[in-house]
Design a protein around this motif. Structure first.
Motif: not given
Ligand code: ADP
Ligand code: ADP
Length: 225
Positions: A13, A16, A37-40, A42-44, A47
């Motif tokens: 992103y 990042t 952990p949060s921010g690693c 996983k969700s990205s 998705r």
């Molecule tokens: P997790 O699910 O493990 O908490 P994420 O995949 O949500 O991790 O996020 C991984 C990193 O990408 C984090 O630093 C988060 O701030 C960043 N991030 C996630 N989604 C976005 C987005 N839409 N725009 C910018 N940064 C993002």
């Protein structure tokens, strides 16, 4: 059953790096937990598999075909969200059948399939209610039925239990596990809870700082030095 494989998948992103060249071959018809952990990242990762986020680099294979540029509905994947995202003005059965309406299936066919799915998640009696007339656990089962009605090869779950109270959470774990076994499709479940991963997973994929740190059967991952 089609196998899911990530091949050097990267998500950026701006500057990042959320996911950094991860590769993994998911066990076919298995229950995988993506833990970390949060921010690693996983969700990205989830998705990108679902198609709700584009892949910056790399490939996502399902049954050997790269699905990373297909629309979400064309991939053979379905996603269940944390907040359920049900339509408040549609009945439970209409919520479950929603994606079939988008595909143009006629009403009788939609309601018949929705009925089957509601039976699967033990909600046959509640098809005519509105979502806000259901408990949290029941709404969550509606969301599950809605994802499964598309007959996906892979079901993706993003922290599906985190909004539930502790009692329901433990009960839903058992239900998810049972459903996965019955259907024989692959589940990929994101969580930050080690106990949740241990209770559910055939396979645990541990992420940290945008990479996969470790992956394997639950007992191996937690017993590692
Ligand atoms: P997790 O699910 O493990 O908490 P994420 O995949 O949500 O991790 O996020 C991984 C990193 O990408 C984090 O630093 C988060 O701030 C960043 N991030 C996630 N989604 C976005 C987005 N839409 N725009 C910018 N940064 C993002
Ligand atoms: P979770 O905690 O479930 O991993 P997040 O709070 O990371 O979810 O993300 C929720 C939403 O916010 C997502 O749509 C994600 O793309 C977006 N998001 C997350 N981090 C950032 C960020 N640093 N900048 C912009 N959007 C973000």
């Amino acid at each position: 059953r089609k196998e899911l494989e990530l091949v050097s998948v990267t998500k950026r992103y701006g500057t990042t790096v959320a996911v950094n060249k991860i590769s993994h071959h998911f066990q076919p018809s298995g229950y995988a937990c993506l833990l970390g952990p949060s921010g690693c990242g996983k969700s990205s990762t989830l998705r990108m598999i679902a198609g709700h986020e584009s892949v910056t680099d790399g490939a996502i294979l399902l049954g050997g075909t790269d699905i990373s540029h297909l629309a979400p509905a064309q991939r053979g994947t379905a996603m269940m969200f944390q907040n359920y995202a049900l339509f408040p003005h549609l009945s439970v059965a209409e919520n479950v059948a929603f994606s079939l309406k988008m595909k143009g299936e006629d009403k009788a066919q939609r309601l018949s399939k929705a009925g089957e799915m509601l039976e699967l998640v033990d909600l046959s009696a509640l098809g005519d209610r509105l979502p806000d007339q259901l408990s949290g656990g029941q709404q969550q089962r509606v969301a599950l039925a809605r994802a499964l009605i598309t007959r996906p090869d892979v079901l993706l779950l993003d922290e599906p239990l985190s909004a539930l109270d502790p009692f329901l959470r433990v009960r839903m774990r058992g239900e998810l596990r049972k459903l996965q076994r019955e259907l024989g499709i692959s589940f990929v479940h994101v969580t930050h809870g080690q106990d949740e991963a241990l209770a559910l997973a055939d396979e645990i994929v541990v992420m940290n700082n945008a990479v996969i740190e470790q992956a394997g059967p639950a007992r191996d991952v937690f017993n590692a030095p």
